[in-house]
Design an enzyme around this catalytic site. Sequence first.
Site, PDB file in Angstrom:
ATOM      1  N   LYS A 185      -2.315   6.024  14.053  1.00 35.29           N
ATOM      2  CA  LYS A 185      -1.628   7.305  13.903  1.00 35.29           C
ATOM      3  C   LYS A 185      -0.961   7.758  15.201  1.00 35.29           C
ATOM      4  CE  LYS A 185      -2.313   8.136   9.540  1.00 35.29           C
ATOM      5  NZ  LYS A 185      -1.169   8.032   8.599  1.00 35.29           N
TER       6      LYS A 185
ATOM      7  N   THR B 297      -8.837  15.652   1.006  1.00 34.04           N
ATOM      8  CA  THR B 297      -8.550  14.279   0.618  1.00 34.04           C
ATOM      9  C   THR B 297      -9.863  13.539   0.421  1.00 34.04           C
ATOM     10  OG1 THR B 297      -8.544  13.463   2.897  1.00 34.04           O
ATOM     11  CG2 THR B 297      -6.444  14.310   2.026  1.00 34.04           C
TER      12      THR B 297
ATOM     13  N   TYR C   9      -7.910   3.839  13.229  1.00 30.15           N
ATOM     14  CA  TYR C   9      -7.070   4.880  12.625  1.00 30.15           C
ATOM     15  C   TYR C   9      -6.379   5.720  13.702  1.00 30.15           C
ATOM     16  CZ  TYR C   9      -6.028   8.782   9.387  1.00 30.15           C
ATOM     17  OH  TYR C   9      -5.409   9.755   8.626  1.00 30.15           O
TER      18      TYR C   9
ATOM     19  N   ASN D  29       3.482   7.089   3.770  1.00 29.63           N
ATOM     20  CA  ASN D  29       2.175   7.735   3.616  1.00 29.63           C
ATOM     21  C   ASN D  29       1.038   6.744   3.424  1.00 29.63           C
ATOM     22  OD1 ASN D  29       0.390  10.167   2.723  1.00 29.63           O
ATOM     23  ND2 ASN D  29       0.260   8.728   1.003  1.00 29.63           N
TER      24      ASN D  29
ATOM     25  N   ASP E 219       1.917   1.944  -4.911  1.00 34.38           N
ATOM     26  CA  ASP E 219       0.468   1.859  -4.826  1.00 34.38           C
ATOM     27  C   ASP E 219       0.090   0.394  -4.992  1.00 34.38           C
ATOM     28  OD1 ASP E 219      -1.914   4.064  -4.976  1.00 34.38           O
ATOM     29  OD2 ASP E 219      -2.531   2.212  -5.961  1.00 34.38           O
TER      30      ASP E 219
ATOM     31  N   LEU F 278      -2.530  12.854  -1.317  1.00 31.48           N
ATOM     32  CA  LEU F 278      -1.395  13.470  -0.634  1.00 31.48           C
ATOM     33  C   LEU F 278      -0.076  12.829  -1.034  1.00 31.48           C
ATOM     34  CD1 LEU F 278      -2.996  13.901   2.891  1.00 31.48           C
ATOM     35  CD2 LEU F 278      -2.000  15.765   1.557  1.00 31.48           C
TER      36      LEU F 278
END
Length: 309
Positions: A159, A189, A155, A89, A36, A17
């Site tokens: 989020k 993904t 997670y 992201n 990255d 993404l």
Amino acid sequence: MSVEGRVAIVTGSGQGLGLAYAQELAAQGAAVVVNDVNQDVADAAVESIRSAGGRATAVVAPVGPTATARQLVQTAVAQFGRLDILVTNAGVLRDRSLLKMTDEDFDLVIDVHLRGTFTCVREAFGHFKGNNVAGRIIAIGSPTGQRGNFGQTNYAAAKAGIVGMVRTWALEMGRSGVCVNAVVPVAATAMTKTVPYFAAAVAADEAGEPMPDFFRKEIGFGTAADVAGLIAFLASDDAAGINGQVIGAGGDRIQVWSHPEPVLNLFHDGGWSAADLTDAKAQLLDAVQSVGEKFPALPVELQPAPAGV
């Protein structure tokens, strides 16, 4: 709509993404700082943008530490002369049910997703405010943060926390002309590719074929590129006035998520005792909210083949 001449940072943009977001922003005219933890992956992402006529450079560093946030902002300014857009992201997964989740599993996911968003946004906003930039900040959320999901305590917490921060930042940043929103993507993904429910959609995508309409329209599930248009829009001047929102994107669907509001208000003179609440239980049960994602049954032709077939 254009981000021509703007400069963007997209964390976790070596692949998936994040790469789709970086490539779309570059295609719309922005210079992009790719991020990255893998040098080869970052270099390949930069080359994909440059070979298409865009401008990009890479910062290879883990998101979370303040030092990385500063490096990202400093690189944008040093390489391209300014900073206008931040897309947070970067993320990792360490899925385990609660009793199997270790401290390390929890801390790593919180550090990259939640702390990484915090440190990068703090650094970018400091630059925006100090240089009178009406910047754009887009933080990536997840359906898990909105609804919960089995095996994703860490997670889900990260989020959901990102969305809470976005709502707070919208109040703090609005007076400076900065817009900050959360995007909830639903796309093929590395994580969704392992879910049998999405097998037919993933297979079509990997074969270079259109995903079945059931996924794109009924589920709002699509490709990474399907989400990138929303990122580019929110990064542009055309998105002025959209602030503190949670917007979902996937397949052919766009959603605006509601902010939590009470669904039931009951009053009792003198307050509520346990006995009073027992008497009101039927009303409370009528208002109980569901948890987790609820998907409709797959059409027969899209159901995975039985094991061994």
